[in-house]
Write a protein that holds these residues in place. Structure first.
Motif, mmCIF file in Angstrom:
data_model
loop_
_atom_site.group_PDB
_atom_site.id
_atom_site.type_symbol
_atom_site.label_atom_id
_atom_site.label_comp_id
_atom_site.label_asym_id
_atom_site.label_seq_id
_atom_site.Cartn_x
_atom_site.Cartn_y
_atom_site.Cartn_z
ATOM 1 N N LYS A 1 -25.601 20.869 -29.629
ATOM 2 C CA LYS A 1 -25.454 21.988 -30.547
ATOM 3 C C LYS A 1 -24.881 21.482 -31.865
ATOM 4 N N LEU A 2 -25.401 21.998 -32.982
ATOM 5 C CA LEU A 2 -24.923 21.605 -34.300
ATOM 6 C C LEU A 2 -23.759 22.504 -34.705
ATOM 7 N N LEU A 3 -22.592 21.899 -34.970
ATOM 8 C CA LEU A 3 -21.394 22.622 -35.374
ATOM 9 C C LEU A 3 -21.143 22.406 -36.864
ATOM 10 N N THR A 4 -20.654 23.446 -37.527
ATOM 11 C CA THR A 4 -20.233 23.309 -38.918
ATOM 12 C C THR A 4 -18.774 22.872 -38.930
ATOM 13 N N PRO A 5 -18.468 21.672 -39.416
ATOM 14 C CA PRO A 5 -17.099 21.162 -39.323
ATOM 15 C C PRO A 5 -16.158 21.831 -40.331
ATOM 16 N N THR A 6 -14.913 21.987 -39.899
ATOM 17 C CA THR A 6 -13.838 22.442 -40.783
ATOM 18 C C THR A 6 -12.693 21.450 -40.668
ATOM 19 N N GLY A 7 -11.658 21.654 -41.463
ATOM 20 C CA GLY A 7 -10.538 20.722 -41.423
ATOM 21 C C GLY A 7 -9.852 20.689 -40.073
ATOM 22 N N SER A 8 -9.928 21.790 -39.317
ATOM 23 C CA SER A 8 -9.244 21.853 -38.017
ATOM 24 C C SER A 8 -10.109 21.369 -36.856
ATOM 25 N N THR A 9 -11.363 20.999 -37.145
ATOM 26 C CA THR A 9 -12.245 20.514 -36.075
ATOM 27 C C THR A 9 -11.692 19.218 -35.485
ATOM 28 N N ILE A 10 -11.554 19.184 -34.175
ATOM 29 C CA ILE A 10 -11.043 17.998 -33.486
ATOM 30 C C ILE A 10 -12.222 17.257 -32.862
ATOM 31 N N LEU A 11 -12.345 15.992 -33.178
ATOM 32 C CA LEU A 11 -13.466 15.190 -32.691
ATOM 33 C C LEU A 11 -13.294 14.861 -31.218
ATOM 34 N N GLN A 12 -14.398 14.892 -30.490
ATOM 35 C CA GLN A 12 -14.386 14.623 -29.053
ATOM 36 C C GLN A 12 -15.311 13.461 -28.716
ATOM 37 N N ASP A 13 -15.108 12.909 -27.532
ATOM 38 C CA ASP A 13 -15.962 11.826 -27.039
ATOM 39 C C ASP A 13 -17.417 12.289 -27.018
ATOM 40 N N GLU A 14 -18.314 11.422 -27.516
ATOM 41 C CA GLU A 14 -19.753 11.655 -27.570
ATOM 42 C C GLU A 14 -20.173 12.651 -28.643
ATOM 43 N N ASP A 15 -19.260 13.020 -29.544
ATOM 44 C CA ASP A 15 -19.673 13.781 -30.721
ATOM 45 C C ASP A 15 -20.510 12.890 -31.633
ATOM 46 N N THR A 16 -21.553 13.447 -32.209
ATOM 47 C CA THR A 16 -22.342 12.724 -33.209
ATOM 48 C C THR A 16 -22.054 13.331 -34.571
ATOM 49 N N LEU A 17 -21.595 12.495 -35.507
ATOM 50 C CA LEU A 17 -21.185 12.958 -36.824
ATOM 51 C C LEU A 17 -22.212 12.561 -37.872
ATOM 52 N N PHE A 18 -22.389 13.442 -38.863
ATOM 53 C CA PHE A 18 -23.200 13.118 -40.025
ATOM 54 C C PHE A 18 -22.260 13.007 -41.215
ATOM 55 N N VAL A 19 -22.147 11.790 -41.734
ATOM 56 C CA VAL A 19 -21.145 11.476 -42.751
ATOM 57 C C VAL A 19 -21.832 11.203 -44.081
ATOM 58 N N LEU A 20 -21.509 12.012 -45.095
ATOM 59 C CA LEU A 20 -22.062 11.846 -46.430
ATOM 60 C C LEU A 20 -21.124 10.979 -47.258
ATOM 61 N N GLY A 21 -21.662 9.925 -47.835
ATOM 62 C CA GLY A 21 -20.845 9.039 -48.656
ATOM 63 C C GLY A 21 -21.732 8.126 -49.473
ATOM 64 N N ASN A 22 -21.140 7.071 -50.004
ATOM 65 C CA ASN A 22 -21.942 6.090 -50.735
ATOM 66 C C ASN A 22 -21.924 4.754 -50.008
ATOM 67 N N LYS A 23 -22.775 3.858 -50.415
ATOM 68 C CA LYS A 23 -22.935 2.591 -49.702
ATOM 69 C C LYS A 23 -21.666 1.754 -49.707
ATOM 70 N N GLN A 24 -20.915 1.820 -50.819
ATOM 71 C CA GLN A 24 -19.727 0.990 -50.926
ATOM 72 C C GLN A 24 -18.658 1.383 -49.909
ATOM 73 N N SER A 25 -18.633 2.650 -49.524
ATOM 74 C CA SER A 25 -17.604 3.123 -48.592
ATOM 75 C C SER A 25 -18.083 3.133 -47.147
ATOM 76 N N ARG A 26 -19.311 2.667 -46.905
ATOM 77 C CA ARG A 26 -19.902 2.746 -45.566
ATOM 78 C C ARG A 26 -19.068 2.025 -44.515
ATOM 79 N N GLU A 27 -18.709 0.752 -44.778
ATOM 80 C CA GLU A 27 -17.994 -0.043 -43.781
ATOM 81 C C GLU A 27 -16.599 0.514 -43.514
ATOM 82 N N LYS A 28 -15.906 0.970 -44.581
ATOM 83 C CA LYS A 28 -14.565 1.523 -44.391
ATOM 84 C C LYS A 28 -14.626 2.788 -43.541
ATOM 85 N N ALA A 29 -15.649 3.618 -43.780
ATOM 86 C CA ALA A 29 -15.808 4.840 -42.988
ATOM 87 C C ALA A 29 -16.074 4.513 -41.522
ATOM 88 N N LYS A 30 -16.848 3.467 -41.272
ATOM 89 C CA LYS A 30 -17.112 3.053 -39.890
ATOM 90 C C LYS A 30 -15.829 2.619 -39.186
#
Length: 486
Positions: A443-472
């Protein structure tokens, strides 16, 4: 036949293929079986005996299927099994060829060279069948990696043996040593050109500025076809070059990655449907009756004797358990490659070519029907299934951001990730990096600041290439040293 009729038949073939793929999982059968059967049914209404055209379509389809399979193959999973897969792809095919070929000599009443030719044609594990059948199975990644690497790299051996034996049949004075030298030339050129053209493709895609994002998948596919054509022209193994090139492309940071992979997947499915239906059209069911019992016996020898013997000999000193070797033996699926190779002796005018083709088709049908439909059951019985989803990371671009530096990265959280059980507010993500979507239990959830990440969650992260490794690192942690697989 009129153009309108041909277009109608083509559309019908695709619709039948899509419906067959839809119902194959419900029936517990590999989709390729239904594609072949669909072709055989259409054969009653369409007369088709153009082996050259079928061979052309088959080779083009194999290029696209290998490119799709290679781009989705993780090198980190494949690296520990490359040695074993390489032995299976060479010595394994040779042993399977000899054992099956000797049996075919007596069962089909062929000459020794013609019997070995039959063995060579059915000796390889088919990439299209393996990628299609294993793609949605929850089998341990070491086994799937081994089978995918073997099936992606053993076609050159089968092609070489087939062409060499046809030449020996037609030109008895052919030098064995010259043939062996040609084989090594093919393999070396295939590997070298695959690496060079793979790196070249990555550089071009990441640096060229095209007017529309829709052209990048076409560029990538064109590069795969060009890789085959150039390598084949230089007497190298084109199929091996395509697979090596695809692995490089799929395991690199690539602009427009998502578009390329999704295009490959859809195009590979279309070509798989067209290829198997056309190969089914090439078969006349009334001729299969004449090789019914011979085909069953040869399929049994290939599945229960030749393939297991080759696997256990090749894996004698490898760190695989007996159960794993048994599963790999059973997973030696046959598919499009043997049928395509069976057109070679027809085109070359080998005396027993039609008998060989019919027997090959029968063996492939039985292999796909019996082995393909029982793989999941056998893996469960041998306790070789995995309970977890494989952790995966990939990146892809927004459709309207093709000329910017932005991208969306897809990340799957695991129980060992530092971000697990953490709220989005508490994540120290790089500046201008946002989590814009969370998939949890399909199921696709709309994230908010209070959303707590769980095991096996799949995240879609918007950013730029320079910040890719740090975000990982924030989401997945620092990369761990690879453990040796046993």
């Amino acid at each position: 036949m009129e153009t309108g009729t041909l277009i109608f038949l083509f559309a019908t073939m695709l619709i039948i293929g899509v419906l067959a793929a839809r119902f194959s999982s419900r029936l517990g059968l590999p989709s390729l079986v239904l594609f072949l059967v669909a072709g055989m049914v259409l054969n009653r209404f369409i007369y088709f005996d153009n082996a050259s055209f079928a061979q052309f379509v088959g080779i083009m389809a194999l290029i696209i299927i290998l490119f799709d399979g290679g781009t989705q193959t993780k090198w980190e999973n494949m690296r520990p099994v490359v040695g074993t897969a390489g032995i299976l792809a060479t010595l394994g095919v040779l042993l399977t060829t000899v054992i099956t070929g000797i049996a075919a000599t007596y069962i089909l009443q062929l000459s020794l060279l013609e019997g070995l030719l039959f063995g060579a044609i059915v000796g390889s594990t088919d990439a299209a069948a393996v990628f299609a059948v294993l793609g949605n199975k929850n089998i341990k990644k070491k086994l799937t990696a081994t089978l995918e690497a073997e099936s992606g790299s053993n076609d050159p051996m089968a092609v070489f043996l087939t062409i060499a034996l046809i030449e020996m049949i037609q030109v008895p004075s052919t030098s064995v040593w010259d043939t062996i030298g040609f084989f090594f030339l093919q393999m070396i050129l295939g590997l070298v050109l695959g690496v060079i053209l793979g790196k070249t493709t990555i550089f071009i895609i990441n640096n060229i500025k095209l007017d529309t994002a829709g052209l990048y998948p076409v560029l990538a596919m064109s590069a795969a076809i060009f890789t085959y054509a150039l390598t084949d022209y230089l007497n190298g193994s084109g199929l091996l070059a395509v697979y090596v090139m695809a692995i490089f492309v799929g395991n690199s940071d690539l602009m427009h990655r998502f578009s390329i992979l999704r295009f490959n997947e859809g195009f590979a499915w279309m070509m798989q449907i067209v290829m198997f239906i056309i190969l089914g059209l090439l078969v006349f069911p009334n001729q299969l009756i004449h090789v019914f019992w011979q085909g069953i016996i040869l399929a049994a020898i290939l599945t229960l004797i030749a393939r297991p013997a080759a696997v256990f000999i090749c894996m004698l000193f490898s760190k695989y358990h007996v159960k794993e070797k048994l599963f790999i033996s059973w997973a030696g699926l046959k598919g499009a490659v043997p049928i395509v190779l069976a057109t070679y002796p027809i085109i070359a005018g080998v005396e027993s070519s039609q008998l060989i083709f019919n027997a090959v088709f029968f063996v492939v049908l039985i292999s796909a029907l019996v082995q393909g439909s029982t793989l999941s059951w056998l893996a469960a019985k041998l306790k070789l299934t995995s309970d977890r989803k494989e952790n995966r990371t990939s990146s892809f671009e927004l459709i309207n951001l093709g000329k910017t530096d932005s991208e969306i990265m897809e990340v799957t959280i695991t129980d060992s990730s530092p971000a697990v059980n953490t709220s989005l507010t508490d994540l120290e993500l790089p500046t201008n990096t946002l989590i814009i979507g969370v998939i949890r239990e399909d199921k696709l959830l709309t994230p908010t600041g209070s959303t707590i990440l769980q095991d096996e969650d799949t995240l879609f992260v918007l950013g730029n290439k320079q910040s890719r490794e740090k975000a990982k690192v924030v989401l997945l942690g620092k990369p761990q040293k690879r453990r040796k697989q046993t």
